[in-house]
Design a protein around this motif. Structure first.
Motif, PDB file in Angstrom:
ATOM      1  N   THR A   1      47.384  19.081  18.456  1.00 48.68           N
ATOM      2  CA  THR A   1      48.202  20.095  17.775  1.00 48.68           C
ATOM      3  C   THR A   1      49.454  19.503  17.130  1.00 48.68           C
ATOM      4  O   THR A   1      50.303  20.240  16.652  1.00 48.68           O
ATOM      5  CB  THR A   1      48.597  21.224  18.754  1.00 48.68           C
ATOM      6  OG1 THR A   1      49.287  20.654  19.867  1.00 48.68           O
ATOM      7  CG2 THR A   1      47.370  21.977  19.246  1.00 48.68           C
ATOM      8  N   GLU A   2      49.565  18.175  17.104  1.00 47.05           N
ATOM      9  CA  GLU A   2      50.713  17.526  16.463  1.00 47.05           C
ATOM     10  C   GLU A   2      50.726  17.731  14.952  1.00 47.05           C
ATOM     11  O   GLU A   2      51.783  17.841  14.345  1.00 47.05           O
ATOM     12  CB  GLU A   2      50.706  16.012  16.743  1.00 47.05           C
ATOM     13  CG  GLU A   2      51.132  15.639  18.131  1.00 47.05           C
ATOM     14  CD  GLU A   2      51.059  14.147  18.384  1.00 47.05           C
ATOM     15  OE1 GLU A   2      50.377  13.423  17.623  1.00 47.05           O
ATOM     16  OE2 GLU A   2      51.693  13.695  19.341  1.00 47.05           O
ATOM     17  N   LYS A   3      49.556  17.760  14.328  1.00 46.52           N
ATOM     18  CA  LYS A   3      49.456  17.790  12.872  1.00 46.52           C
ATOM     19  C   LYS A   3      48.783  19.046  12.341  1.00 46.52           C
ATOM     20  O   LYS A   3      48.831  19.294  11.136  1.00 46.52           O
ATOM     21  CB  LYS A   3      48.643  16.591  12.386  1.00 46.52           C
ATOM     22  CG  LYS A   3      49.208  15.254  12.762  1.00 46.52           C
ATOM     23  CD  LYS A   3      48.278  14.169  12.259  1.00 46.52           C
ATOM     24  CE  LYS A   3      48.712  12.804  12.722  1.00 46.52           C
ATOM     25  NZ  LYS A   3      47.797  11.776  12.213  1.00 46.52           N
ATOM     26  N   ALA A   4      48.109  19.777  13.197  1.00 46.43           N
ATOM     27  CA  ALA A   4      47.309  20.906  12.727  1.00 46.43           C
ATOM     28  C   ALA A   4      47.009  21.830  13.897  1.00 46.43           C
ATOM     29  O   ALA A   4      47.273  21.506  15.052  1.00 46.43           O
ATOM     30  CB  ALA A   4      45.997  20.408  12.119  1.00 46.43           C
ATOM     31  N   GLU A   5      46.436  22.960  13.569  1.00 53.38           N
ATOM     32  CA  GLU A   5      45.919  23.866  14.593  1.00 53.38           C
ATOM     33  C   GLU A   5      44.714  23.168  15.223  1.00 53.38           C
ATOM     34  O   GLU A   5      43.837  22.674  14.517  1.00 53.38           O
ATOM     35  CB  GLU A   5      45.494  25.165  13.911  1.00 53.38           C
ATOM     36  CG  GLU A   5      45.014  26.240  14.824  1.00 53.38           C
ATOM     37  CD  GLU A   5      44.632  27.507  14.054  1.00 53.38           C
ATOM     38  OE1 GLU A   5      43.976  28.352  14.662  1.00 53.38           O
ATOM     39  OE2 GLU A   5      44.982  27.635  12.866  1.00 53.38           O
ATOM     40  N   GLY A   6      44.667  23.089  16.537  1.00 61.20           N
ATOM     41  CA  GLY A   6      43.578  22.376  17.190  1.00 61.20           C
ATOM     42  C   GLY A   6      43.120  23.057  18.458  1.00 61.20           C
ATOM     43  O   GLY A   6      43.914  23.711  19.142  1.00 61.20           O
ATOM     44  N   TYR A   7      41.830  22.903  18.743  1.00 59.26           N
ATOM     45  CA  TYR A   7      41.227  23.510  19.931  1.00 59.26           C
ATOM     46  C   TYR A   7      40.229  22.552  20.553  1.00 59.26           C
ATOM     47  O   TYR A   7      39.478  21.887  19.839  1.00 59.26           O
ATOM     48  CB  TYR A   7      40.488  24.808  19.568  1.00 59.26           C
ATOM     49  CG  TYR A   7      41.371  25.815  18.889  1.00 59.26           C
ATOM     50  CD1 TYR A   7      42.230  26.620  19.623  1.00 59.26           C
ATOM     51  CD2 TYR A   7      41.380  25.931  17.499  1.00 59.26           C
ATOM     52  CE1 TYR A   7      43.061  27.527  18.993  1.00 59.26           C
ATOM     53  CE2 TYR A   7      42.207  26.839  16.866  1.00 59.26           C
ATOM     54  CZ  TYR A   7      43.049  27.633  17.618  1.00 59.26           C
ATOM     55  OH  TYR A   7      43.873  28.525  16.999  1.00 59.26           O
ATOM     56  N   GLY A   8      40.191  22.521  21.866  1.00 59.09           N
ATOM     57  CA  GLY A   8      39.182  21.752  22.565  1.00 59.09           C
ATOM     58  C   GLY A   8      37.888  22.541  22.643  1.00 59.09           C
ATOM     59  O   GLY A   8      37.898  23.746  22.883  1.00 59.09           O
ATOM     60  N   LEU A   9      36.773  21.869  22.422  1.00 54.70           N
ATOM     61  CA  LEU A   9      35.463  22.504  22.495  1.00 54.70           C
ATOM     62  C   LEU A   9      34.641  22.003  23.679  1.00 54.70           C
ATOM     63  O   LEU A   9      33.842  22.739  24.241  1.00 54.70           O
ATOM     64  CB  LEU A   9      34.672  22.252  21.203  1.00 54.70           C
ATOM     65  CG  LEU A   9      35.315  22.733  19.908  1.00 54.70           C
ATOM     66  CD1 LEU A   9      34.451  22.321  18.715  1.00 54.70           C
ATOM     67  CD2 LEU A   9      35.516  24.239  19.939  1.00 54.70           C
TER      68      LEU A   9
END
Length: 161
Positions: free
Chosen positions: A89-97
């Motif tokens: 989430t440092e650079k973008a919206e992020g999610y673990g899958l």
């Protein structure tokens, strides 16, 4: 069924040719240094519901095959997942899958630890509106002994995606 798989693969290939670039580069590394005190090991184990005396009872732990208090796998890997989320989430919206760990050696109190999450590969996925990002984790002690290994698949969503 085979036809639908081929169509889906063709759609992914077509969208990949026009795909925006991923904000994460293959080989990019997120590093963390940490030390768990004996108190943090006990507290962390309790927080995740791990009441194994190996994490709480010094007399018991001394008699075990580990020879002393050792970190809870659930606590240590939860910390590792938290650092993965920080990275993603440092650079973008992020999610673990998806995430998996292999516990190779115990984590002892007051041992300097190095955690790395490294980008292994990326792929644009139109259906997800972003890039799949595959990561490899390594937690090692101060002499480089691997304690925990891990892999993860995440999705990174940017405005360009």
């Amino acid at each position: 069924m085979a036809g639908s798989i081929a169509i889906a693969m063709a759609e992914d290939s077509a969208s990949a040719t026009n795909a925006p670039s991923c904000v994460y580069a293959v080989g990019e590394v997120h590093r963390s240094n940490l030390i768990f005190s004996i108190e943090e090991i006990g507290q962390g184990a309790r927080m995740v519901g791990d009441m194994n005396p190996l994490h709480h009872d010094e007399a018991y732990a001394r008699q075990s095959r580990f020879g002393g208090i050792a970190g809870s796998g659930a606590h240590v890997t939860a910390f590792m997942m938290g650092k993965m989320a920080e990275f993603m989430t440092e650079k973008a919206e992020g999610y673990g899958l998806d995430v998996a760990f292999r516990l190779r050696r115990p984590v002892y109190p007051d041992t300097p630890l190095r955690l790395t999450w490294t980008v292994d590969r990326t792929q644009f996925k139109a259906k997800l509106g972003g890039h799949l990002v595959w990561l490899v984790a390594r937690l090692c002690d101060d002499v480089g002994t691997d304690l925990v290994e891990g892999t993860a698949t995440c999705v990174s969503i940017t405005a360009e995606s």
